[in-house]
Design an enzyme around this catalytic site. Structure first.
Site, PDB file in Angstrom:
ATOM      1  NE  ARG A   1     -14.556  12.920 -29.147  1.00 52.21           N
ATOM      2  CZ  ARG A   1     -14.257  12.662 -27.954  1.00 52.21           C
ATOM      3  NH1 ARG A   1     -13.221  12.360 -27.242  1.00 52.21           N
ATOM      4  NH2 ARG A   1     -15.300  12.319 -27.241  1.00 52.21           N
TER       5      ARG A   1
ATOM      6  CE1 TYR B   1      -4.275   1.840   0.655  1.00 53.86           C
ATOM      7  CE2 TYR B   1      -2.506   3.543   1.604  1.00 53.86           C
ATOM      8  CZ  TYR B   1      -3.680   3.227   1.277  1.00 53.86           C
ATOM      9  OH  TYR B   1      -4.727   4.090   1.052  1.00 53.86           O
TER      10      TYR B   1
ATOM     11  CG  PHE C   1      -9.099  15.536 -24.111  1.00 57.24           C
ATOM     12  CD1 PHE C   1      -9.244  14.918 -25.200  1.00 57.24           C
ATOM     13  CD2 PHE C   1      -9.367  14.656 -22.959  1.00 57.24           C
ATOM     14  CE1 PHE C   1      -9.776  13.688 -25.388  1.00 57.24           C
ATOM     15  CE2 PHE C   1      -9.823  13.352 -22.809  1.00 57.24           C
ATOM     16  CZ  PHE C   1      -9.872  12.909 -24.406  1.00 57.24           C
ATOM     17  CB  THR C   2     -14.234  15.526 -23.568  1.00 54.83           C
ATOM     18  OG1 THR C   2     -13.276  14.302 -23.460  1.00 54.83           O
ATOM     19  CG2 THR C   2     -14.591  15.695 -25.062  1.00 54.83           C
TER      20      THR C   2
ATOM     21  CG  PHE D   1     -18.840  11.916 -25.533  1.00 54.83           C
ATOM     22  CD1 PHE D   1     -18.724  13.241 -24.877  1.00 54.83           C
ATOM     23  CD2 PHE D   1     -18.068  11.092 -25.692  1.00 54.83           C
ATOM     24  CE1 PHE D   1     -17.513  13.357 -24.120  1.00 54.83           C
ATOM     25  CE2 PHE D   1     -17.018  11.119 -24.813  1.00 54.83           C
ATOM     26  CZ  PHE D   1     -16.734  12.199 -24.154  1.00 54.83           C
TER      27      PHE D   1
ATOM     28  CG  ASP E   1      -2.961  16.272 -21.784  1.00 58.40           C
ATOM     29  OD1 ASP E   1      -2.203  15.281 -21.631  1.00 58.40           O
ATOM     30  OD2 ASP E   1      -4.172  16.304 -22.062  1.00 58.40           O
TER      31      ASP E   1
ATOM     32  CE  LYS F   1      -5.917   8.442 -24.334  1.00 64.58           C
ATOM     33  NZ  LYS F   1      -6.034   9.832 -24.051  1.00 64.58           N
TER      34      LYS F   1
HETATM   35  C1  LIG Z   1      -6.896  10.284 -23.168  1.00 68.49           C
HETATM   36  C2  LIG Z   1      -6.522  11.978 -23.167  1.00 68.49           C
HETATM   37  C3  LIG Z   1      -6.620  12.521 -21.788  1.00 68.49           C
HETATM   38  C4  LIG Z   1      -7.389  11.639 -20.595  1.00 68.49           C
HETATM   39  O1  LIG Z   1      -6.806  10.519 -20.238  1.00 68.49           O
HETATM   40  P1  LIG Z   1      -7.446   9.203 -19.719  1.00 68.49           P
HETATM   41  O2  LIG Z   1      -6.646   8.261 -19.364  1.00 68.49           O
HETATM   42  O3  LIG Z   1      -8.442   8.458 -20.824  1.00 68.49           O
HETATM   43  O4  LIG Z   1      -8.481   9.817 -18.464  1.00 68.49           O
HETATM   44  C5  LIG Z   1      -6.229  13.826 -21.370  1.00 68.49           C
HETATM   45  N1  LIG Z   1      -5.690  14.348 -22.635  1.00 68.49           N
HETATM   46  C6  LIG Z   1      -5.540  13.890 -23.895  1.00 68.49           C
HETATM   47  C7  LIG Z   1      -4.833  14.799 -24.685  1.00 68.49           C
HETATM   48  C8  LIG Z   1      -5.773  12.601 -24.137  1.00 68.49           C
HETATM   49  O5  LIG Z   1      -5.578  12.261 -25.261  1.00 68.49           O
END
Ligand SMILES: *Cc1c(COP(=O)(O)O)cnc(C)c1O
Length: 481
Positions: free
Chosen positions: A388, A79, A131-132, A454, A222, A265
């Site tokens: 999108r 932990y 980003f969303t 969405f 990011d 990613k």
């Molecule tokens: C996917 C993504 C996020 C969010 O990440 P999650 O792991 O899906 O929560 C944030 N910013 C960008 C540019 C992304 O492509």
């Protein structure tokens, strides 16, 4: 990697062997028609047993390496004080040069922590594009997102190499309008997910940092698709073609105050993290970590994923890995372009994006052309893409639809998962659909959640167009295809 053939063509080539596979199946058109109707014409609500090629997202769907899987076996399930965390911290130091690491269960969890720690009601966050989830978290704590992209960003048919650049004049104007003290931070997204995975240049980042420093505004980076952005800098920006991905990553990080990423990613795992060299930022964020995620040495991630992320971060700095997604996306985009299908160019970092407004000019934006296109692509191919566009944009405070800047159907290409023949199939069916585009009609909501609609929203067709499309398809391909 690309390789030159003797006939002059250049093709993407896999610098790996596939040693574990997962079977997939192509359900016949009638089943697909039933499935997409049951899913409320929302591809998020399909089950994968009804999907042939899953191009919904590149998030958490990339092929892991043998070394990542092997590393998972030595996970230290403690932990607190887990050695797995320290191996991740070592990798972050080696790849990016940061001393402080805060693990989080995925990218949006990192965004949540940043929003909680740095944004007060009435604050503004500047971005090269939203980003969303990053926008949702800013707004949940009473902040406002201001996108200050360049005018090039929204031109879908383009050869501009860095459509993800932040507009410095708009930056200066925003500082004048709001005052630097109201700007919580400026966020640079590598690569801009919602407008086609478009990168920014190192030169732009340097200038953004200069301006931000002058006004004491922190720069948040990011890096969810950072190895792809680095690859585009290497292949598109003057003076960088001789530099390795490793060196470019270090070049980028010189200008960053707070780094965060989704590990799902470029790093090919399921997780996320925040990193910085400034203790004051670390101290500001850390108290929130156990509230929302978990203790400082796991942050909501499984220790197996932490181990795999340490390996994934190092592997994404290899040329063959950094280029593995982007080169296949470019191949896919080129095949569609050849067939006259309107796509976002230049090819981006996570997906091939089809421009629904040019593909379906007869569908008005309030009838969600990108949503209709994603549903139609599934119907004719069994391929799951993602809307999108306006469906991905929530209503304003008055309850009105907010028309998105772009209407795109996004066909993600998970890294090292799909082959060239699968991409050829996808391009063929999308081109067939383009030739029958007049048959496609719009959508309307029948169930609509109040936030990030969405994901769970359900729609129906405004006319029986799905039936007509199905008939035309059966005429050309039969019922079994
Ligand atoms: C996917 C993504 C996020 C969010 O990440 P999650 O792991 O899906 O929560 C944030 N910013 C960008 C540019 C992304 O492509």
């Amino acid at each position: 990697m690309k390789i030159q053939l003797s006939d002059g063509r250049s093709i993407p080539i896999e610098m790996h062997k596939i040693r574990i596979v997962q079977s997939t199946q192509l359900p016949p058109i009638k089943r697909r028609a039933a499935a997409i109707k049951e899913a409320g014409y929302n591809t998020f609500l399909l089950r994968t047993r009804d999907v042939f090629l899953d191009m919904l997202t590149d998030s958490g769907t990339n092929a892991m390496s043998d070394n990542q899987l092997a590393a998972m076996m030595r996970a230290d399930d403690a932990y607190a004080g887990s050695e797995s965390f320290f191996r991740l911290a070592d990798a972050v130091k080696e790849v990016f040069g940061f001393d402080y690491v805060i693990p989080a269960h995925q990218g949006r969890a990192a965004e949540h922590l940043l929003a909680k720690s740095f944004i007060k009601p009435g604050d503004v966050v500047l971005m090269n594009y939203h980003f969303t989830t990053s926008k949702a978290h800013v707004e949940q704590v009473g902040g406002k997102v201001l996108e200050i992209f360049t005018d090039d960003a929204l031109i879908t048919d383009s050869d501009i190499p860095f459509k993800g650049n932040l507009d410095l004049n708009k930056f200066e104007e925003a500082i004048k309008t709001y005052g630097a003290e109201k700007i919580a931070y400026v966020r640079m997204e590598a690569t801009t997910n919602l407008i086609g995975g478009q990168p920014f240049s190192l030169d732009n980042l340097r200038k953004v940092k200069d301006m931000a420093s002058k006004h004491k505004i922190p720069l948040v980076f990011d890096g969810s698709l950072i190895s792809e952005n680095a690859y585009f800098i290497q292949s598109r920006e003057k003076g960088f073609d001789g530099r390795s991905i490793k060196e470019i990553l270090k070049d980028l990080m010189k200008y960053v105050d707070i780094f965060y990423m989704s590990g799902r990613k470029s790093a090919a795992v399921r997780g996320g993290m925040i990193a910085t060299n400034q203790k004051k930022f670390y101290d500001q964020i850390l108290p929130w970590l156990p509230v929302y995620e978990g203790f400082a040495t796991y942050g909501g991630m499984s220790t197996k994923e932490i181990e795999a992320m340490a390996v994934g971060l190092r592997e994404m700095t290899e040329q063959e890995v950094a280029s593995s997604g982007a080169d296949f996306i470019e191949y896919f985009v080129d095949r569609l372009k050849e067939k006259g299908v309107p796509v976002v160019t230049p090819a981006g970092g996570l997906a091939c994006h089809v421009d629904a407004r040019r593909f379906l000019p007869h569908i008005p934006q309030p009838e969600y052309p990108a949503g209709a296109l994603a549903a139609a692509i599934y119907l004719v191919s069994g391929i799951r893409s993602m809307e999108r566009g306006t469906i991905s944009t929530d209503r304003d405070a008055q309850g009105n639809d907010v028309m998105a800047d772009l209407e795109l159907a996004r066909l993600a290409v998970p890294r090292r998962v799909y082959t060239m023949s699968q991409l050829d199939y996808a391009a063929d069916r999308i081109a067939w659909l383009h030739n029958h585009r007049d048959l496609v009609g719009g959508l309307k909501f029948i169930e609509e959640p109040p936030v990030l609609r969405f994901f769970f929203g359900k729609l129906q067709t405004v006319s029986p167009w799905a039936e007509n499309l199905q008939k035309a398809f059966i005429k050309d391909f039969g019922e079994d295809c």
